[in-house]
Design an enzyme around this catalytic site. Structure first.
Site, PDB file in Angstrom:
ATOM      1  N   ASN A  88       0.848  -1.191   0.000  1.00  0.00           N
ATOM      2  CA  ASN A  88       0.000   0.000   0.000  1.00  0.00           C
ATOM      3  C   ASN A  88       0.891   1.251   0.000  1.00  0.00           C
ATOM      4  O   ASN A  88       1.715   1.415   0.908  1.00  0.00           O
ATOM      5  CB  ASN A  88      -0.891  -0.059   1.252  1.00  0.00           C
ATOM      6  N   THR A  99      -8.145   3.502   8.175  1.00  0.00           N
ATOM      7  CA  THR A  99      -9.380   2.724   8.238  1.00  0.00           C
ATOM      8  C   THR A  99      -9.472   2.087   9.623  1.00  0.00           C
ATOM      9  O   THR A  99      -8.570   1.370  10.038  1.00  0.00           O
ATOM     10  CB  THR A  99      -9.352   1.627   7.146  1.00  0.00           C
ATOM     11  N   GLU A 125      -8.482   0.518  -3.069  1.00  0.00           N
ATOM     12  CA  GLU A 125      -9.304   0.543  -1.848  1.00  0.00           C
ATOM     13  C   GLU A 125     -10.244   1.712  -1.965  1.00  0.00           C
ATOM     14  O   GLU A 125      -9.823   2.817  -2.342  1.00  0.00           O
ATOM     15  CB  GLU A 125      -8.388   0.795  -0.649  1.00  0.00           C
ATOM     16  N   HIS A 151      -3.754  -4.893   7.579  1.00  0.00           N
ATOM     17  CA  HIS A 151      -3.872  -3.747   8.493  1.00  0.00           C
ATOM     18  C   HIS A 151      -3.019  -3.991   9.731  1.00  0.00           C
ATOM     19  O   HIS A 151      -3.208  -4.983  10.434  1.00  0.00           O
ATOM     20  CB  HIS A 151      -5.312  -3.461   8.925  1.00  0.00           C
ATOM     21  N   ARG A 193      -7.123  12.864   0.674  1.00  0.00           N
ATOM     22  CA  ARG A 193      -6.118  13.382   1.598  1.00  0.00           C
ATOM     23  C   ARG A 193      -4.695  12.899   1.285  1.00  0.00           C
ATOM     24  O   ARG A 193      -3.730  13.509   1.694  1.00  0.00           O
ATOM     25  CB  ARG A 193      -6.484  13.043   3.041  1.00  0.00           C
ATOM     26  N   ARG A 249      -9.400   8.187  -1.305  1.00  0.00           N
ATOM     27  CA  ARG A 249     -10.419   8.633  -0.346  1.00  0.00           C
ATOM     28  C   ARG A 249     -11.276   9.739  -0.951  1.00  0.00           C
ATOM     29  O   ARG A 249     -10.812  10.490  -1.806  1.00  0.00           O
ATOM     30  CB  ARG A 249      -9.737   9.156   0.925  1.00  0.00           C
ATOM     31  N   HIS A 280       0.961   6.029   2.123  1.00  0.00           N
ATOM     32  CA  HIS A 280       1.741   6.883   3.017  1.00  0.00           C
ATOM     33  C   HIS A 280       2.884   7.608   2.319  1.00  0.00           C
ATOM     34  O   HIS A 280       3.404   8.590   2.836  1.00  0.00           O
ATOM     35  CB  HIS A 280       2.227   6.094   4.231  1.00  0.00           C
TER      36      HIS A 280
HETATM   37  N1  PXP Z   1      -5.895  -3.143   4.186  1.00  0.00           N
HETATM   38  C1  PXP Z   1      -6.809  -2.153   4.288  1.00  0.00           C
HETATM   39  C2  PXP Z   1      -8.209  -2.444   3.903  1.00  0.00           C
HETATM   40  C3  PXP Z   1      -6.435  -0.865   4.723  1.00  0.00           C
HETATM   41  O1  PXP Z   1      -7.356   0.109   4.827  1.00  0.00           O
HETATM   42  C4  PXP Z   1      -5.078  -0.612   5.028  1.00  0.00           C
HETATM   43  C5  PXP Z   1      -4.659   0.755   5.442  1.00  0.00           C
HETATM   44  O2  PXP Z   1      -4.811   1.643   4.395  1.00  0.00           O
HETATM   45  C6  PXP Z   1      -4.171  -1.672   4.896  1.00  0.00           C
HETATM   46  C7  PXP Z   1      -4.611  -2.932   4.509  1.00  0.00           C
HETATM   47  C8  PXP Z   1      -2.723  -1.497   5.195  1.00  0.00           C
HETATM   48  O3  PXP Z   1      -2.599  -1.252   6.560  1.00  0.00           O
HETATM   49  P1  PXP Z   1      -1.205  -0.792   7.143  1.00  0.00           P
HETATM   50  O4  PXP Z   1      -0.880   0.529   6.511  1.00  0.00           O
HETATM   51  O5  PXP Z   1      -1.455  -0.703   8.613  1.00  0.00           O
HETATM   52  O6  PXP Z   1      -0.211  -1.843   6.754  1.00  0.00           O
END
Ligand code: PXP
Length: 238
Positions: free
Chosen positions: A6, A100, A69, A189, A48, A44, A9
């Site tokens: 992902n 989330t 997502e 997550h 953001r 989003r 960030h």
């Molecule tokens: N899966 C989903 C559905 C999420 O919303 C997120 C965060 O954006 C992640 C995975 C990745 O989570 P993390 O950034 O804590 O690894």
């Protein structure tokens, strides 16, 4: 096992100055070189971090699984249909949340979710639902017509000691239930370099979706090199 990285960030860091670096598109290409099987971005409603330009360019350059997502709103569903990601993951979205915060509320939103899943699937987009580690929610996810679930590992990641073991058990039970319902099972997550192993070893798991810990580590492992590059530039100038 799919590793979906992902890159939200990276975009968050860019938005701190509203400039153009670091570019999440460059991060995505490096993630693929590093072994990512997929790139995830969360467009989003308030834009953001990731924006429409990122999604458009990522769709062009990413040759591995592009996972969008998104909240199940009319605007974002239309964007998804127009862009054609390899899959979407529907998540709940609150404006004030830092990230989330929980899985979808399937009980209250079952009919809306059914409609959203249908619209996306009618456009050949496979759909995953981000859900809490709860077997009843897995059954409800099946009812929506979704192809996959992503089990929320946040409660596992933030638990300690025996509580963590109990949370790991819930994740495993939800994955088993998904598989027996004919749903593909993902998880994500809060996973990091210290807690990923027990989840990665669960039988039948399709993929893990990880962001914050990888971006955090990237900042640290790249820091020394980045300072050295600046040091060299300054030294050569003088
Ligand atoms: N899966 C989903 C559905 C999420 O919303 C997120 C965060 O954006 C992640 C995975 C990745 O989570 P993390 O950034 O804590 O690894």
């Amino acid at each position: 096992m799919i590793l979906g990285v992902n890159i939200d960030h990276v975009a968050t860091l860019r938005q701190a100055r509203l400039g153009d670096e670091p570019d999440p598109v460059m991060a995505a290409t490096l993630a693929v070189l590093g072994g990512a099987d997929g790139i995830t971005l969360h467009l989003r409603e308030d834009r953001r971090h990731v924006n429409d330009r990122d999604l458009r360019i990522l769709r062009e350059v990413v040759r591995v699984e592009l996972n969008l997502e998104m909240a199940a709103t009319d605007e974002i569903i239309a964007i998804a249909i127009d862009t054609g990601p390899d899959m979407v993951t529907i998540v709940p979205e609150k404006r004030r949340e830092l990230t989330t915060e929980g899985g979808l509320d399937l009980k209250s939103n079952l009919n809306n979710l059914k409609e959203s899943v249908k619209k996306l699937k009618d456009n050949q987009i496979p759909v995953s639902l981000f859900i809490n580690p709860d077997v009843t929610d897995v059954d409800r996810a099946k009812e929506t017509g979704a192809d996959m679930v992503e089990i929320h590992t946040g409660p596992y990641a933030s638990a300690r000691g025996e509580e963590r073991e109990a949370e790991a058990g819930k994740v495993e039970d939800a994955i088993k239930r998904a598989l027996s319902n004919g749903l593909a099972a993902n998880a994500g997550h809060g996973l990091d370099y210290f807690n990923v192993k027990p989840v990665a070893s669960i039988d039948g798991l399709r993929g893990l979706y990880i962001g914050h810990s990888i971006v955090s580590r990237a900042v640290l492992v790249g820091f020394e090199k980045a300072v050295r590059h600046m040091r060299e530039l300054i030294d050569r100038a003088g």
